[in-house]
Design a protein around this motif. Structure first.
Motif, PDB file in Angstrom:
ATOM      1  N   ASP B 236       0.840  -1.205   0.000  1.00  0.00           N
ATOM      2  CA  ASP B 236       0.000   0.000   0.000  1.00  0.00           C
ATOM      3  C   ASP B 236       0.874   1.255   0.000  1.00  0.00           C
ATOM      4  O   ASP B 236       0.406   2.342   0.292  1.00  0.00           O
ATOM      5  CB  ASP B 236      -0.988   0.007   1.173  1.00  0.00           C
ATOM      6  CG  ASP B 236      -0.298  -0.108   2.524  1.00  0.00           C
ATOM      7  OD1 ASP B 236      -0.792  -0.860   3.378  1.00  0.00           O
ATOM      8  OD2 ASP B 236       0.742   0.569   2.727  1.00  0.00           O
ATOM      9  N   GLU B 249      -3.829   7.168  -7.761  1.00  0.00           N
ATOM     10  CA  GLU B 249      -4.023   8.349  -6.911  1.00  0.00           C
ATOM     11  C   GLU B 249      -2.999   8.398  -5.782  1.00  0.00           C
ATOM     12  O   GLU B 249      -2.738   7.384  -5.151  1.00  0.00           O
ATOM     13  CB  GLU B 249      -5.434   8.295  -6.286  1.00  0.00           C
ATOM     14  CG  GLU B 249      -6.559   8.226  -7.320  1.00  0.00           C
ATOM     15  CD  GLU B 249      -7.366   6.931  -7.234  1.00  0.00           C
ATOM     16  OE1 GLU B 249      -6.776   5.872  -6.951  1.00  0.00           O
ATOM     17  OE2 GLU B 249      -8.584   6.990  -7.439  1.00  0.00           O
ATOM     18  N   PRO B 250      -2.419   9.564  -5.496  1.00  0.00           N
ATOM     19  CA  PRO B 250      -1.473   9.652  -4.379  1.00  0.00           C
ATOM     20  C   PRO B 250      -2.165   9.573  -3.017  1.00  0.00           C
ATOM     21  O   PRO B 250      -1.525   9.329  -2.002  1.00  0.00           O
ATOM     22  CB  PRO B 250      -0.825  11.032  -4.546  1.00  0.00           C
ATOM     23  CG  PRO B 250      -1.755  11.815  -5.391  1.00  0.00           C
ATOM     24  CD  PRO B 250      -2.540  10.846  -6.229  1.00  0.00           C
ATOM     25  N   ARG B 252      -6.442   8.941  -1.091  1.00  0.00           N
ATOM     26  CA  ARG B 252      -7.856   8.600  -1.295  1.00  0.00           C
ATOM     27  C   ARG B 252      -8.011   7.592  -2.446  1.00  0.00           C
ATOM     28  O   ARG B 252      -8.769   7.804  -3.380  1.00  0.00           O
ATOM     29  CB  ARG B 252      -8.704   9.838  -1.620  1.00  0.00           C
ATOM     30  CG  ARG B 252      -8.978  10.762  -0.461  1.00  0.00           C
ATOM     31  CD  ARG B 252      -9.570  10.115   0.734  1.00  0.00           C
ATOM     32  NE  ARG B 252     -10.963  10.425   1.000  1.00  0.00           N
ATOM     33  CZ  ARG B 252     -11.640   9.968   2.052  1.00  0.00           C
ATOM     34  NH1 ARG B 252     -11.049   9.185   2.911  1.00  0.00           N
ATOM     35  NH2 ARG B 252     -12.904  10.310   2.221  1.00  0.00           N
ATOM     36  N   SER B 277       0.948  10.240  -0.962  1.00  0.00           N
ATOM     37  CA  SER B 277       1.057  11.564  -0.334  1.00  0.00           C
ATOM     38  C   SER B 277       1.396  11.500   1.150  1.00  0.00           C
ATOM     39  O   SER B 277       1.666  12.519   1.774  1.00  0.00           O
ATOM     40  CB  SER B 277      -0.272  12.312  -0.505  1.00  0.00           C
ATOM     41  OG  SER B 277      -1.312  11.584   0.140  1.00  0.00           O
ATOM     42  N   GLY B 278       1.415  10.311   1.722  1.00  0.00           N
ATOM     43  CA  GLY B 278       1.539  10.226   3.183  1.00  0.00           C
ATOM     44  C   GLY B 278       2.945   9.990   3.701  1.00  0.00           C
ATOM     45  O   GLY B 278       3.139   9.871   4.902  1.00  0.00           O
ATOM     46  N   HIS B 320      -5.003   8.084   3.431  1.00  0.00           N
ATOM     47  CA  HIS B 320      -6.366   8.597   3.611  1.00  0.00           C
ATOM     48  C   HIS B 320      -7.422   7.778   2.880  1.00  0.00           C
ATOM     49  O   HIS B 320      -8.411   8.327   2.410  1.00  0.00           O
ATOM     50  CB  HIS B 320      -6.488  10.044   3.122  1.00  0.00           C
ATOM     51  CG  HIS B 320      -5.482  10.973   3.726  1.00  0.00           C
ATOM     52  ND1 HIS B 320      -5.281  11.090   5.070  1.00  0.00           N
ATOM     53  CD2 HIS B 320      -4.611  11.813   3.152  1.00  0.00           C
ATOM     54  CE1 HIS B 320      -4.340  11.968   5.296  1.00  0.00           C
ATOM     55  NE2 HIS B 320      -3.904  12.426   4.156  1.00  0.00           N
ATOM     56  N   ALA B 322     -10.650   5.882   2.112  1.00  0.00           N
ATOM     57  CA  ALA B 322     -11.964   5.730   2.738  1.00  0.00           C
ATOM     58  C   ALA B 322     -12.135   4.249   3.044  1.00  0.00           C
ATOM     59  O   ALA B 322     -11.768   3.395   2.229  1.00  0.00           O
ATOM     60  CB  ALA B 322     -13.048   6.203   1.782  1.00  0.00           C
ATOM     61  N   VAL B 323     -12.695   3.943   4.211  1.00  0.00           N
ATOM     62  CA  VAL B 323     -12.800   2.550   4.649  1.00  0.00           C
ATOM     63  C   VAL B 323     -13.490   1.684   3.598  1.00  0.00           C
ATOM     64  O   VAL B 323     -13.053   0.570   3.289  1.00  0.00           O
ATOM     65  CB  VAL B 323     -13.562   2.466   5.989  1.00  0.00           C
ATOM     66  CG1 VAL B 323     -13.786   1.016   6.395  1.00  0.00           C
ATOM     67  CG2 VAL B 323     -12.756   3.178   7.076  1.00  0.00           C
TER      68      VAL B 323
END
Lengths: 62, 350, 424
Positions: B236, B249-250, B252, B277-278, B320, B322-323
């Motif tokens: 991930d 996507e970086p 979400r 992004s994280g 980030h 979404a679950v």
């Protein structure tokens, strides 16, 4: 057919909380299977022993 | 809140006084001012707002030509410059309820106009839309029209003012489970000190963030023998082929990518990137093995420690997530691995 | 040790022949300020603009925001701007209602926006202040990371330069912040001793080698330590990312603890720490920070905040658990990002959380007449959730559909906001 997962990560408490019990400590957020502070041959040794630990934990009952 | 809220009311052909079932094929239309039950809505709003227009559509037309109906209704809606859209209540009418939900969602997503609907809990529209738009529970009985419109008016005003909504049970709407901001009476630092002092004194207090509920999965049975195992590498940390051709996507994430590694002994830094992004991806970009340990895995494969390295790396960028999406991505990857006969996974997370 | 912040209330800011404060007006010699900043070799040129409250004006690509301040006895921002020295004592002049805002190309994909009018001003205090906006442009071939550091330094230079104009001016109001050394910081027994545990950075985005965060240090390998709260307020700390330096100078938790010191609590002090990148280091820092609060500061309770991403929720949960195991009570302030779950992770034992707000809450910012910082911004008006790296930028002066978290100053992770959240 279930597939066991060994998760190499930093946030072990989070992993365990959602049921990823075969979670083992990584080399860090920015380098899960590496260590940029080591010279490259030592880093590769580090990676190898980490991967072997991950494979070992796949064989463990949790 | 000085100015009156401009409200548009969505009705079906029956409540718009065009006709019954036989007029269900009527296309979208609009009219200035309140119509039929909109008058009761105006009463419910009182001085807070004006029903500046009514828009309507036949239930059959909407059901058969939803996209066209929505496009035209949004066009009409825009022309009336509303602050709020109220749709229904539809009670038990399924097609009407679905139309209410759909037009509310479209108004919010495409025009940024706060919107809410009303219908019975069993309505198909409630089932489809209760998590996406606010829907007031009207029950099945048309006799509840006036009190339902009152609730819808009160809730609508709060949505427009960004005032905190009361609890779903109190205000009579179906809980969306969505967090929103509200302006607070005291700043966060003061509330934190208040909470801590209450805790120290043994007085009651209430945490502001409830624990998110995650589904706990049960771990699979262990592998008996590694030397015959097919091990897949999953990450991930956002591994992608150089240039990110699939535009992963970086943050979400909504999907995963499958990277073929058959015949590769290593991940060349010129051919792979990390997009996420994280965390600072510079280290993984310089040596992708810091993220996905293919070099070591190939050695172990050649030495016979493991049977085989699976020919695809499955990857997504987990910042980030979404679950809902993370769950779907995980299930998607798991299905592919099962179908391919993978027997074990090493998942590398940043 | 005592710090006196002398506030000079500025009612308007204008360009003028000399930089001076007269009759509560700040005049800025634009040429002098520009050439001071243009001495930086990495800058091709610097634009200096003014944005006033109520204007139809939008500032985008904001890198940092700080309050103009000048220590009468120096140094200003030691280690970062001025040579090493100490801060947190003596007199500091503050130009109230003025901000120094730096915009930078490095923030082209971050949607960091200050609107001087409209709905954003309900959320952020920055639109109600006079913004002195610095927009440096790099020389060709400038290293991006070095340029970013240079822009941040330019902000410090401007902040000290502007506030220096008030050094001879008598303040309109003085606020004193005084806390003696730990050995003498004894309060009455019935007032609970409260400490603030402050992770000031997360190395999931490591600092650059020559980045200046705390007293000029890049804080790599930083171990938890005691600092005087005045040092945070008085220029020892610049955030690397994820928070604006204004909220170190005006730290909401430190200010609140000082405000209530001697009333319903005793301010025991501040433990400064960082969030490292391995689980072992996270555990170590949590143990040490909690121990410093307990055994050195003698705290009965702690408040902790975070800087950084979801990874740091883990550090906070560890600090919380260690503190409570040691017999202290703990409360955390955690910014929420996600409309579905709020934050990443809350284990069973954590029951005292305060939210400064939800970043991903939709808001429409109306069209404006003037934009400072750039002409375009990376926003998808049909879908504010779209973070595609290849997203085409759109004109920044049009209506923008963004998140509350994009409004600079609306929600700070250290606990500054006007918000709370609820689930509906």
């Amino acid at each position: 057919m279930e597939i066991p997962v060994a998760q190499v990560c930093t946030m072990i408490p989070v992993a365990k909380e959602v049921g990823s019990l075969r979670a083992i400590a990584s080399g860090g957020i920015v380098s899960p299977t590496g260590n940029p502070d080591l010279p490259s041959d030592k880093e590769k040794e580090f990676r190898r022993s980490l991967v072997l630990r991950a494979l070992q934990v796949l064989k463990e009952e949790v | 809140m000085g100015e009156k809220i401009r409200v548009v009311h969505y009705l079906n052909q029956f409540f718009a006084q065009i006709g019954g079932e036989e007029k269900g094929g009527v296309g979208p239309g609009g009219k200035e001012g309140p119509l039929g039950p909109s008058r009761a809505l105006q009463q419910a709003l009182g001085e807070r707002g004006d029903v500046v227009a009514t828009i309507f559509c036949g239930d059959n037309y909407f059901a058969e030509r939803q996209q066209e109906a929505i496009d035209e209704l949004l066009r009409l809606l825009t022309s009336f410059k509303p602050d709020l859209l109220i749709a229904g209540p539809a009670f038990e009418s399924g097609r009407y309820g679905v139309a209410c939900g759909a037009i509310c969602q479209a108004a919010e997503e495409r025009l940024g106009i706060p919107a809410l609907g009303g219908m019975d809990e069993g309505n198909a529209g409630a089932n489809l839309y209760r998590k996406k738009v606010y829907i007031v529970n009207s029950s099945a009985s048309v006799a509840r029209m006036v009190p339902t419109l009152q609730r819808m008016a009160d809730l609508g005003v709060k949505l427009v003012e960004r005032a905190p909504l009361g609890k779903p049970e109190e205000e009579g709407y179906f809980a969306k489970g969505v967090k929103r901001n509200a302006f607070a009476a005291k700043p966060p630092a003061e509330r934190a000190v208040d909470m801590l002092l209450a805790k120290i004194r043994g007085e009651p207090f209430k945490s502001e963030i409830p624990a998110p509920k995650f589904q706990r999965s049960k771990p699979a049975a262990p592998l008996q023998d590694l030397s015959s195992a097919v091990i897949a590498l999953v990450t991930d940390g956002g591994l992608v082929p150089e240039g990110n051709p699939e535009r992963m996507e970086p943050g979400r994430p909504t999907r995963f990518t499958t990277i073929p590694i058959a015949g590769l002994d290593r991940l060349d830094p010129n051919e792979f990137d990390a997009v996420h992004s994280g965390y600072d991806t510079a280290f993984a970009n310089r040596d992708p093995h810091r993220l996905v340990p293919l070099d070591v895995m190939r050695e172990l494969e050649q030495e016979g420690v493991i049977g085989k390295v699976h020919e695809f790396v499955h990857a997504t960028g987990g910042a980030h997530a979404a679950v809902e999406n993370a769950t779907r991505i995980g299930q998607g990857i798991a299905e592919r691995l099962k179908a391919a006969g993978v027997t074990g996974v090493i998942l590398t997370s940043t | 040790m005592r710090l006196d912040l002398g506030f000079v209330d500025i009612r308007d800011v204008r360009f003028g022949p000399h930089t001076a404060v007269e009759d509560n007006l700040l005049f800025i010699d634009r040429e002098e300020l520009t050439s001071l900043l243009q001495r930086e070799p990495l800058f091709d040129h610097v634009e200096v603009e003014l944005a006033h409250p109520g204007e139809s004006c939008r500032i985008i690509r904001v890198l940092d925001v700080l309050e103009p301040r000048f220590r009468l006895n120096g140094p200003n921002f030691p280690g970062a701007l001025d040579p090493m020295g100490l801060v947190g004592d003596g007199q500091t002049r503050v130009l109230k209602n003025v901000l120094v805002v730096e915009t930078s190309e490095s923030e082209a994909r971050a949607r960091s926006i200050i609107d001087m009018s409209g709905p954003a001003t309900a959320y952020s205090p920055f639109g109600d202040m006079h913004n002195v906006v610095l927009s440096p442009y790099p020389v060709s071939g400038a290293d991006r990371d070095e340029f970013r550091l240079a822009v941040k330094k330019a902000g410090l230079k401007a902040a000290a330069y502007l506030a220096a104009a008030a050094k001879e001016i008598a303040p309109d109001e003085t606020q004193s912040y005084e806390l003696p050394s730990v050995a003498f910081n004894q309060g009455p027994n019935d007032l609970p001793r409260i400490a603030y545990i402050f992770p000031m950075h997360s190395h999931q985005h490591p600092t650059q080698q020559n980045e200046t965060v705390f007293y000029g240090s890049n804080i790599q390998g930083f171990m938890p330590t005691i600092v005087h709260p005045n040092e945070i307020l008085d220029g020892a700390l610049m955030f690397s990312y994820s928070a604006f330096t204004y909220f170190a100078q005006n730290h909401p938790v430190i200010q609140e603890l000082y405000r209530r010191h001697g009333r319903d609590l005793w301010f025991a002090g501040v433990v400064l720490t960082v969030a490292p990148v391995t689980i072992a280091e996270k555990e170590r820092n949590a143990y040490l920070a909690a121990r410093l609060a307990k055994e050195t500061l003698g705290a009965d309770g702690i408040i902790a905040t975070k800087i950084g991403g979801g990874a740091v929720d883990t550090d906070l949960m560890m600090i919380y658990s260690r503190a409570e195991e040691m017999g202290m009570k703990a409360t955390l302030i955690i910014m929420e990002r996600y409309p579905d779950t709020g934050i990443t992770f809350v284990p069973e034992n954590v029951n005292a959380l305060v939210t400064p707000g939800l970043t991903r809450d939709a808001i429409a910012l109306p069209a404006v007449e003037r934009v400072i910082g750039a002409d375009t911004v990376a926003v998808d008006n049909s879908n504010p959730d779209n973070t595609d790296p290849a997203l085409s930028p759109v004109a920044a002066r049009q209506e923008l559909k963004v998140w509350v978290g994009d409004i600079v100053g609306a929600i700070s992770q250290v606990g500054a906001s006007r918000l709370t959240t609820y689930t509906s």
